[in-house]
Design an enzyme around this catalytic site. Structure first.
Site, PDB file in Angstrom:
ATOM      1  N   ASP A 166       0.831  -1.217   0.000  1.00  0.00           N
ATOM      2  CA  ASP A 166       0.000   0.000   0.000  1.00  0.00           C
ATOM      3  C   ASP A 166       0.863   1.264   0.000  1.00  0.00           C
ATOM      4  OD1 ASP A 166      -2.339  -1.421  -0.003  1.00  0.00           O
ATOM      5  OD2 ASP A 166      -2.900  -0.985   2.072  1.00  0.00           O
ATOM      6  N   ASP A 207      -6.141  -8.343  14.071  1.00  0.00           N
ATOM      7  CA  ASP A 207      -5.717  -9.703  14.406  1.00  0.00           C
ATOM      8  C   ASP A 207      -6.482 -10.250  15.615  1.00  0.00           C
ATOM      9  OD1 ASP A 207      -4.541  -7.803  16.044  1.00  0.00           O
ATOM     10  OD2 ASP A 207      -2.484  -8.439  15.682  1.00  0.00           O
TER      11      ASP A 207
END
Length: 489
Positions: A86, A234
């Protein structure tokens, strides 16, 4: 007095939970469970694996990362690598050139870029998953350097079809770089030994740590895929997966080395993200955990305390701030002295933490009298600096609980592994100093006043019961304040 007492009680509850995890940890060493594994000597049993490398503006560590990943041992026809990039700076071009060189060697590696960085890391992982060929997805952040045999030591455990995640222990390539890195390593080692093993060995919920682990692709999709509505995607996906009855396998014996932040501004941004994300996940997941019929009561208690990990900083901060007024109240109002036995809760909590962390330290660094003396110094240094971060982390926790949204700020990487390596000139470092640093300086002065107060309160020649506590707070806030001003590791 009520707020002070409740905060102390919550800290004690957390300490008792840590003690329970210590017992679990010690029992796990006696009872080694035998796990079902793929037989990799049979080529038919070797599954296809996709490695995902989510990166964003990692100019200083990309070459190291790509070269290291290229060395991983695994049948080339059953391995693909996705660089989920990104980046918006010059690292995008240099990464593309490096990937082309690796492709020329026959490595199946793809450079996947997005123009829209929505969802941040979670969005990138989700995008890559759409075209991932692997049955299993290994994930590494830019500062991680898995050893050559990493896939051979982790993927076989997916033979058990109920296992959704295999997570490994983080190592530290630059642990001895500075006091800051030593303290971070100490805290992470406690998490990756005591907490992860302590929970996992008894079937309590644990978390994939965002990197240095592998997922079953089916598990990710079954749990609802990656979501970017918290700063710790996560932890979020881990809880959703375990609520769906997927099992997690934690491998303490498999170490995955990584680089610790060497500059306090980088450590601050990492701490902020982790602590705010923890609070966000408490708000998102607590009701789901409590209302689940498939989760035991003990697992529910450990899960709530796990999700409230970062909120302990709020309790520590409250106890710290209120401790000086309480010192004066105790010595001015004789009839209230009986209520101050609650202060002993903090001493009990500290002793419990001291015992728990000693077993962690002994396991990682070895035992003996000399190591114990080193441990005493390290424990109180860690405790002081952790308390010095309590204002910074409390702000993160409050923002997380009230639902204030903020951008995913990734931790700057430095490519530093030895004391000779330099970090100055890193283009990703923030140049401005947060207003919170000024308040940390004021708090340093506040706890200096607390130490002075020990000599003057009451009419019995002072009260030194809280003096060690105020000394640690003075040292902790002083360390964070001066290091933040100078930006030196």
């Amino acid at each position: 007095m009520v707020i002070y007492s409740v905060a102390l009680l919550l800290i004690l509850m957390y300490a008792l939970a840590q003690l329970n995890l210590l017992f679990n940890y010690l029992n796990s060493k006696k009872n080694k469970a035998v796990s079902e594994q793929f037989n990799f000597s049979n080529p038919e049993e070797i599954p296809f694996v996709t490695i995902q490398l989510p990166v964003y503006n990692e100019l200083y560590v990309m070459d190291r990362l790509l070269d290291n990943i290229a060395l991983l041992e695994y049948p080339s026809e059953k391995l693909e690598i996705q660089v989920l990039d990104d980046s918006t700076d010059e690292s995008l071009k240099s990464t593309a050139a490096h990937i082309k060189r690796l492709q020329a060697t026959g490595l199946d590696i793809k450079h996947i870029t997005r123009t829209d960085r929505s969802g941040f890391k979670a969005g990138a992982l989700k995008e890559g998953l759409k075209i991932a060929k692997g049955e299993f997805i290994a994930i590494f952040d830019a500062d991680f350097l898995p050893k050559k045999d990493w896939l051979y030591r982790t993927i076989p455990f997916f033979k058990d079809e109920k296992i959704g995640v295999v997570q490994t222990r983080w190592g530290h390539i630059n642990k001895d770089y500075s006091l800051l890195t030593k303290v971070q390593a100490f805290a992470l080692d406690a998490h990756f030994t005591l907490e992860q093993v302590g929970r996992n060995s008894k079937g309590h919920f644990i978390n994939f740590n965002g990197t240095a682990g592998a997922w079953r692709k089916e598990c990710i999709l079954d749990a609802g895929n990656w979501e970017g509505d918290t700063l710790t995607e996560d932890l979020d996906l881990s809880y959703r997966a375990q609520l769906k009855k997927w099992k997690f396998k934690y491998l303490e014996e498999v170490e995955t080395p990584a680089e610790l932040p060497v500059v306090i501004s980088a450590a601050r941004s990492q701490q902020f993200r982790w602590n705010k994300g923890g609070a966000e996940n408490f708000q998102k997941m607590a009701k789901r955990v409590l209302s689940s019929d498939s989760v035991s009561k003990k697992t529910k208690i450990h899960s709530l305390l796990h999700l409230l990990n970062s909120t302990m900083f709020l309790n520590i901060f409250l106890v710290a701030i209120l401790s000086i007024p309480m010192l004066y109240i105790k010595n001015e109002y004789e009839h209230l002295k009986v209520y101050f036995y609650v202060m002993s809760f903090f001493v009990i909590s500290t002793i419990i933490f001291f015992i728990c962390y000693w077993y962690m330290y002994k396991n990682v660094y070895g035992g003996g009298f000399k190591q114990f003396i080193r441990y005493i110094g390290m424990f109180f240094t860690f405790f002081s600096i952790a308390m010095g971060f309590s204002l910074h982390n409390t702000i993160a926790v409050i923002e997380g609980h009230i639902g204030k949204k903020s951008e995913f700020v990734r931790t700057p990487k430095f490519n530093i592994s030895t004391i000779k390596d330099k970090w100055k000139g890193n283009k990703y470092l923030k140049k401005n100093v947060s207003i919170n640093v000024i308040f940390e300086g004021l708090l340093m002065a506040y706890f200096a006043f607390g130490m002075y107060s020990a000599f003057i309160v009451g009419d019995q020649g002072g009260d030194f019961g809280l003096f060690p506590f105020h000394l640690m707070l003075f040292i902790g806030f002083g360390f964070v304040f001066f290091k933040s001003l100078t930006s030196k590791a």
